[in-house]
Scaffold this motif. Sequence first.
Motif, PDB file in Angstrom:
ATOM      1  N   ALA A 133       0.842  -1.194   0.000  1.00  0.00           N
ATOM      2  CA  ALA A 133       0.000   0.000   0.000  1.00  0.00           C
ATOM      3  C   ALA A 133       0.876   1.243   0.000  1.00  0.00           C
ATOM      4  O   ALA A 133       0.475   2.292  -0.497  1.00  0.00           O
ATOM      5  N   ALA A 134       2.069   1.101   0.581  1.00  0.00           N
ATOM      6  CA  ALA A 134       3.019   2.214   0.622  1.00  0.00           C
ATOM      7  C   ALA A 134       4.420   1.653   0.830  1.00  0.00           C
ATOM      8  O   ALA A 134       4.596   0.583   1.404  1.00  0.00           O
ATOM      9  N   GLU A 135       5.388   2.391   0.307  1.00  0.00           N
ATOM     10  CA  GLU A 135       6.795   2.057   0.498  1.00  0.00           C
ATOM     11  C   GLU A 135       7.418   3.160   1.331  1.00  0.00           C
ATOM     12  O   GLU A 135       7.546   4.286   0.871  1.00  0.00           O
ATOM     13  N   LEU A 136       7.755   2.823   2.573  1.00  0.00           N
ATOM     14  CA  LEU A 136       8.324   3.788   3.507  1.00  0.00           C
ATOM     15  C   LEU A 136       9.806   3.529   3.676  1.00  0.00           C
ATOM     16  O   LEU A 136      10.302   2.461   3.326  1.00  0.00           O
ATOM     17  N   ALA A 137      10.514   4.486   4.241  1.00  0.00           N
ATOM     18  CA  ALA A 137      11.937   4.288   4.521  1.00  0.00           C
ATOM     19  C   ALA A 137      12.132   3.087   5.441  1.00  0.00           C
ATOM     20  O   ALA A 137      13.120   2.358   5.338  1.00  0.00           O
ATOM     21  N   GLN A 138      11.186   2.867   6.338  1.00  0.00           N
ATOM     22  CA  GLN A 138      11.239   1.749   7.279  1.00  0.00           C
ATOM     23  C   GLN A 138      10.971   0.419   6.586  1.00  0.00           C
ATOM     24  O   GLN A 138      11.359  -0.628   7.054  1.00  0.00           O
ATOM     25  N   GLY A 139      10.279   0.454   5.476  1.00  0.00           N
ATOM     26  CA  GLY A 139       9.942  -0.764   4.734  1.00  0.00           C
ATOM     27  C   GLY A 139       8.553  -0.660   4.153  1.00  0.00           C
ATOM     28  O   GLY A 139       7.822   0.299   4.401  1.00  0.00           O
ATOM     29  N   ASP A 140       8.200  -1.654   3.376  1.00  0.00           N
ATOM     30  CA  ASP A 140       6.887  -1.687   2.746  1.00  0.00           C
ATOM     31  C   ASP A 140       5.813  -1.989   3.786  1.00  0.00           C
ATOM     32  O   ASP A 140       6.062  -2.673   4.780  1.00  0.00           O
ATOM     33  N   ILE A 141       4.605  -1.493   3.511  1.00  0.00           N
ATOM     34  CA  ILE A 141       3.436  -1.861   4.304  1.00  0.00           C
ATOM     35  C   ILE A 141       2.320  -2.250   3.357  1.00  0.00           C
ATOM     36  O   ILE A 141       2.234  -1.750   2.231  1.00  0.00           O
ATOM     37  N   TRP A 142       1.486  -3.174   3.812  1.00  0.00           N
ATOM     38  CA  TRP A 142       0.409  -3.716   3.004  1.00  0.00           C
ATOM     39  C   TRP A 142      -0.908  -3.501   3.724  1.00  0.00           C
ATOM     40  O   TRP A 142      -0.940  -3.295   4.934  1.00  0.00           O
ATOM     41  N   LEU A 143      -1.989  -3.576   2.979  1.00  0.00           N
ATOM     42  CA  LEU A 143      -3.311  -3.584   3.589  1.00  0.00           C
ATOM     43  C   LEU A 143      -3.496  -4.952   4.245  1.00  0.00           C
ATOM     44  O   LEU A 143      -3.310  -5.993   3.600  1.00  0.00           O
ATOM     45  N   ARG A 144      -3.829  -4.945   5.528  1.00  0.00           N
ATOM     46  CA  ARG A 144      -3.943  -6.202   6.277  1.00  0.00           C
ATOM     47  C   ARG A 144      -4.957  -7.143   5.628  1.00  0.00           C
ATOM     48  O   ARG A 144      -4.722  -8.357   5.558  1.00  0.00           O
ATOM     49  N   ASP A 145      -6.073  -6.621   5.147  1.00  0.00           N
ATOM     50  CA  ASP A 145      -7.081  -7.468   4.483  1.00  0.00           C
ATOM     51  C   ASP A 145      -6.491  -8.190   3.276  1.00  0.00           C
ATOM     52  O   ASP A 145      -6.780  -9.360   3.048  1.00  0.00           O
ATOM     53  N   ASP A 146      -5.666  -7.483   2.496  1.00  0.00           N
ATOM     54  CA  ASP A 146      -5.023  -8.102   1.332  1.00  0.00           C
ATOM     55  C   ASP A 146      -4.095  -9.239   1.755  1.00  0.00           C
ATOM     56  O   ASP A 146      -4.066 -10.298   1.130  1.00  0.00           O
ATOM     57  N   VAL A 147      -3.332  -9.003   2.816  1.00  0.00           N
ATOM     58  CA  VAL A 147      -2.400 -10.029   3.308  1.00  0.00           C
ATOM     59  C   VAL A 147      -3.172 -11.231   3.840  1.00  0.00           C
ATOM     60  O   VAL A 147      -2.837 -12.383   3.533  1.00  0.00           O
ATOM     61  N   GLU A 148      -4.221 -10.986   4.619  1.00  0.00           N
ATOM     62  CA  GLU A 148      -5.008 -12.090   5.159  1.00  0.00           C
ATOM     63  C   GLU A 148      -5.669 -12.904   4.051  1.00  0.00           C
ATOM     64  O   GLU A 148      -5.708 -14.139   4.116  1.00  0.00           O
ATOM     65  N   THR A 149      -6.163 -12.231   3.026  1.00  0.00           N
ATOM     66  CA  THR A 149      -6.751 -12.936   1.877  1.00  0.00           C
ATOM     67  C   THR A 149      -5.696 -13.789   1.189  1.00  0.00           C
ATOM     68  O   THR A 149      -5.942 -14.952   0.850  1.00  0.00           O
ATOM     69  N   TRP A 150      -4.508 -13.232   0.989  1.00  0.00           N
ATOM     70  CA  TRP A 150      -3.425 -13.978   0.343  1.00  0.00           C
ATOM     71  C   TRP A 150      -3.060 -15.210   1.178  1.00  0.00           C
ATOM     72  O   TRP A 150      -2.890 -16.305   0.630  1.00  0.00           O
ATOM     73  N   ILE A 151      -2.950 -15.047   2.485  1.00  0.00           N
ATOM     74  CA  ILE A 151      -2.618 -16.173   3.360  1.00  0.00           C
ATOM     75  C   ILE A 151      -3.691 -17.253   3.245  1.00  0.00           C
ATOM     76  O   ILE A 151      -3.367 -18.442   3.110  1.00  0.00           O
ATOM     77  N   ASN A 152      -4.957 -16.864   3.288  1.00  0.00           N
ATOM     78  CA  ASN A 152      -6.046 -17.843   3.162  1.00  0.00           C
ATOM     79  C   ASN A 152      -6.012 -18.554   1.813  1.00  0.00           C
ATOM     80  O   ASN A 152      -6.222 -19.761   1.742  1.00  0.00           O
ATOM     81  N   ASP A 153      -5.734 -17.819   0.753  1.00  0.00           N
ATOM     82  CA  ASP A 153      -5.684 -18.404  -0.588  1.00  0.00           C
ATOM     83  C   ASP A 153      -4.495 -19.341  -0.775  1.00  0.00           C
ATOM     84  O   ASP A 153      -4.503 -20.194  -1.657  1.00  0.00           O
ATOM     85  N   HIS A 154      -3.453 -19.167   0.037  1.00  0.00           N
ATOM     86  CA  HIS A 154      -2.226 -19.956  -0.110  1.00  0.00           C
ATOM     87  C   HIS A 154      -1.942 -20.843   1.107  1.00  0.00           C
ATOM     88  O   HIS A 154      -0.819 -21.268   1.322  1.00  0.00           O
ATOM     89  N   SER A 155      -2.968 -21.135   1.889  1.00  0.00           N
ATOM     90  CA  SER A 155      -2.762 -21.869   3.139  1.00  0.00           C
ATOM     91  C   SER A 155      -2.149 -23.249   2.926  1.00  0.00           C
ATOM     92  O   SER A 155      -1.285 -23.670   3.698  1.00  0.00           O
ATOM     93  N   ASP A 156      -2.551 -23.965   1.872  1.00  0.00           N
ATOM     94  CA  ASP A 156      -1.979 -25.288   1.624  1.00  0.00           C
ATOM     95  C   ASP A 156      -0.491 -25.192   1.292  1.00  0.00           C
ATOM     96  O   ASP A 156       0.321 -25.958   1.817  1.00  0.00           O
ATOM     97  N   ALA A 157      -0.127 -24.249   0.442  1.00  0.00           N
ATOM     98  CA  ALA A 157       1.279 -24.076   0.069  1.00  0.00           C
ATOM     99  C   ALA A 157       2.112 -23.639   1.274  1.00  0.00           C
ATOM    100  O   ALA A 157       3.255 -24.087   1.447  1.00  0.00           O
ATOM    101  N   LEU A 158       1.546 -22.781   2.117  1.00  0.00           N
ATOM    102  CA  LEU A 158       2.266 -22.343   3.307  1.00  0.00           C
ATOM    103  C   LEU A 158       2.463 -23.496   4.274  1.00  0.00           C
ATOM    104  O   LEU A 158       3.533 -23.635   4.878  1.00  0.00           O
ATOM    105  N   ALA A 159       1.455 -24.356   4.418  1.00  0.00           N
ATOM    106  CA  ALA A 159       1.583 -25.531   5.291  1.00  0.00           C
ATOM    107  C   ALA A 159       2.669 -26.468   4.759  1.00  0.00           C
ATOM    108  O   ALA A 159       3.476 -26.995   5.534  1.00  0.00           O
ATOM    109  N   ASP A 160       2.700 -26.681   3.454  1.00  0.00           N
ATOM    110  CA  ASP A 160       3.748 -27.514   2.853  1.00  0.00           C
ATOM    111  C   ASP A 160       5.131 -26.912   3.117  1.00  0.00           C
ATOM    112  O   ASP A 160       6.075 -27.644   3.426  1.00  0.00           O
ATOM    113  N   MET A 161       5.244 -25.611   2.987  1.00  0.00           N
ATOM    114  CA  MET A 161       6.515 -24.941   3.221  1.00  0.00           C
ATOM    115  C   MET A 161       6.972 -25.158   4.655  1.00  0.00           C
ATOM    116  O   MET A 161       8.140 -25.416   4.918  1.00  0.00           O
TER     117      MET A 161
END
Length: 76
Positions: free
Chosen positions: A43-71
């Motif tokens: 959502a923004a690139e700050l000097a401290q680092g990138d930040i994302w919309l939490r909803d987007d991250v949570e959706t991505w995690i849910n969509d990739h839960s099987d791959a994350l479990a395998d990892m």
Amino acid sequence: MTNTANVSTPELAGVEEILDLLVRISRDRVRELTCRSDFPEPAAELAQGDIWLRDDVETWINDHSDALADMLRQTR
């Protein structure tokens, strides 16, 4: 003065917050995940680092839960 009473601010997530969402994954692994082409755009690139919309991250995690479990199984 602008009335902001009805304006909601989206929750944001940096690497630390993503670490909290992805229990048992290292900071380095989170950084690898955030560089993937299918990870949400920051959502923004700050000097401290990138930040994302939490909803987007949570959706991505849910969509990739099987791959994350395998990892996680492979890193044990």
